[in-house]
Enzyme design. Structure first.
Site, short mmCIF file in Angstrom:
data_model
loop_
_atom_site.label_atom_id
_atom_site.label_comp_id
_atom_site.label_asym_id
_atom_site.label_seq_id
_atom_site.Cartn_x
_atom_site.Cartn_y
_atom_site.Cartn_z
N THR A 133 110.76 23.88 137.36
CA THR A 133 109.78 23.29 138.27
C THR A 133 109.61 21.80 138.02
OG1 THR A 133 107.40 23.24 138.71
CG2 THR A 133 108.05 24.12 136.61
N ASP A 134 109.14 21.07 139.04
CA ASP A 134 108.83 19.65 138.83
C ASP A 134 107.56 19.47 138.00
OD1 ASP A 134 106.97 20.44 140.74
OD2 ASP A 134 107.38 18.81 142.15
N GLU A 135 106.80 20.57 137.81
CA GLU A 135 105.53 20.44 137.08
C GLU A 135 105.75 20.07 135.61
OE1 GLU A 135 102.44 23.23 137.91
OE2 GLU A 135 103.33 23.80 139.82
N TYR A 159 101.20 27.02 132.25
CA TYR A 159 102.42 27.36 133.01
C TYR A 159 103.49 26.29 132.83
CZ TYR A 159 105.60 27.39 137.01
OH TYR A 159 106.72 27.34 137.81
N LYS A 163 107.22 26.36 130.99
CA LYS A 163 108.49 26.09 131.68
C LYS A 163 109.21 24.92 131.00
CE LYS A 163 110.03 27.68 134.92
NZ LYS A 163 110.89 28.87 135.15
#
Ligand SMILES: NC(=O)c1ccc[n+]([C@@H]2O[C@H](COP(=O)([O-])OP(=O)(O)OC[C@H]3O[C@@H](n4cnc5c(N)ncnc54)[C@H](O)[C@@H]3O)[C@@H](O)[C@H]2O)c1
Length: 348
Positions: A133-135, A159, A163
């Protein structure tokens, strides 16, 4: 190719499998634990294909992973299985650590042992594609910058930290052991078969029932939205054409504030299902998510240039398709909410 897809009963995994079965001659083994977020019904369109098989397995179960790899002998692994909802990671981080970090480690080790036994040619062609993810890049608050593949990691939530951790493990397994890995980091996805805890399906379903449309804080957070089928096409390009060791950012060039997204849904619903009220009247502002990142935005020029991928859908066309899909599939929505999740607020 024979591709092992983990998390194939989830939102993006099922889009990937539908894409592969419908548009290629490849075979897929879907390996999924079937958590609350996994629904085999999302694969109804392809489940009868003789190129599709399902394995009900937890990625933390090493013995089962070894069995599946030995039995099916895949040419590639596309790893999507994860706990994926930020709010749930705030309420209960343990499962995120277990699946996203320990599970990814377990899968990497199983894949490495399997890969070591392949012929030299098969070893060179094998791919371990980790979907992220870009998060992991953190918050772009107050800048007009975009996330590139070299942006440093600064995750904010349990989260995104889990990741980020799994991304680091994947890179280490290439550098240390030579496992041929590739990583993609993608922005927010939307589209059909999205579990109704996420913003877009939650707002569509609540609006249709005349319920409040909860917006965190003032709705000023900016996300870059990508239609899930565009993401699925990008992922297939990366697993088949991507360079080993590379990272590809995937995004839709659709930066929108959350309030703009909700208003766009209301606008679409006003057209498709007119009622006496304007759906916008249902918007309510609720306490913000703790640690909520303000802005994410992806620079997707690398995958565009190197792999010739571009999104097909604009936000407007993708959103219309999504709303129409939810209108036509209310039974799916009822069934996936099986009584355990009733669209209540999580992650406070
Ligand atoms: N949704 C997004 O906007 C988005 C954006 C970028 C990246 N991602 C990443 O893409 C991947 C898929 O996201 P999604 O939105 O489809 O998630 P999802 O929550 O809809 O699906 C996750 C799937 O993984 C399965 N799963 C969970 N734990 C498992 C375990 N221990 N063993 C085997 N299977 C397990 C679930 O049953 C489910 O089918 C995730 O890795 C996520 O981090 C998601």
């Amino acid at each position: 190719m024979k591709i092992l897809v983990t998390g194939g009963a989830g939102f993006i995994g099922s889009a990937v499998i539908r894409h592969i079965i419908k548009n290629t001659q490849d075979s897929v083994i879907n390996l999924d634990k079937l958590t609350y977020a996994g629904n085999l019904e999302s694969l109804k369109e392809v489940q009868d294909s003789d190129r599709y098989e399902f394995e009900h397995v937890d990625i933390c179960n090493r013995a089962e992973l070894d069995r599946v790899l030995a039995q099916h002998k895949p040419d590639a692994v596309m790893h999507l299985a994860a706990e994926s909802h930020v709010d749930r990671s705030i309420d209960g981080p343990a499962e995120f650590i277990e699946t996203n970090i320990v599970g990814t480690y377990t899968l990497l080790e199983a894949a490495r042992q399997y890969w070591l036994k392949l012929s030299q040619n098969a070893q060179a062609n094998f791919r371990f594609h980790h979907i992220s993810t870009d998060e992991v890049y953190g918050d772009l608050e107050g800048t007009t910058d975009l996330f590139t593949e070299t942006t440093s990691y600064e995750p904010s939530s349990p989260y995104s930290a889990s990741k980020a951790s799994s991304d680091h493990l994947v890179r280490a397994w290439l550098r240390t052991y030579g496992l041929p890995t590739v990583i993609t980091n993608c922005s927010n996805n939307y589209g059909p078969y999205h579990f109704p805890e996420k913003l877009i399906p939650l707002v569509i379903l609540n609006a249709l029932e005349g319920k409040d449309l909860p917006i965190y804080g003032k709705g000023e957070q900016i996300r870059d939205w990508l239609y899930v089928e565009d993401h699925a096409r990008a992922l297939y390009k990366v697993v088949t054409e991507g360079e080993v060791g590379e990272t590809y950012n995937i995004g839709g060039h659709n930066e929108k504030k959350n309030i703009e997204v909700v208003e766009a849904i209301c606008h679409t619903l006003n057209e498709l299902v007119p009622q006496s009220l304007d759906y916008k009247e249902l918007i309510t502002f609720v306490k913000d998510r703790p640690g909520h990142d303000i802005r994410y935005a992806i620079d997707a020029s690398k995958i565009e240039k190197e792999l010739n991928w571009r999104p097909i859908e604009t936000f407007e066309t993708g959103l219309k398709k999504t709303v129409e899909w939810y209108l036509a599939n209310s039974e799916w929505c009822k069934r996936v909410q099986d009584g355990s999740y009733q669209r209540e607020r999580l992650g406070t």
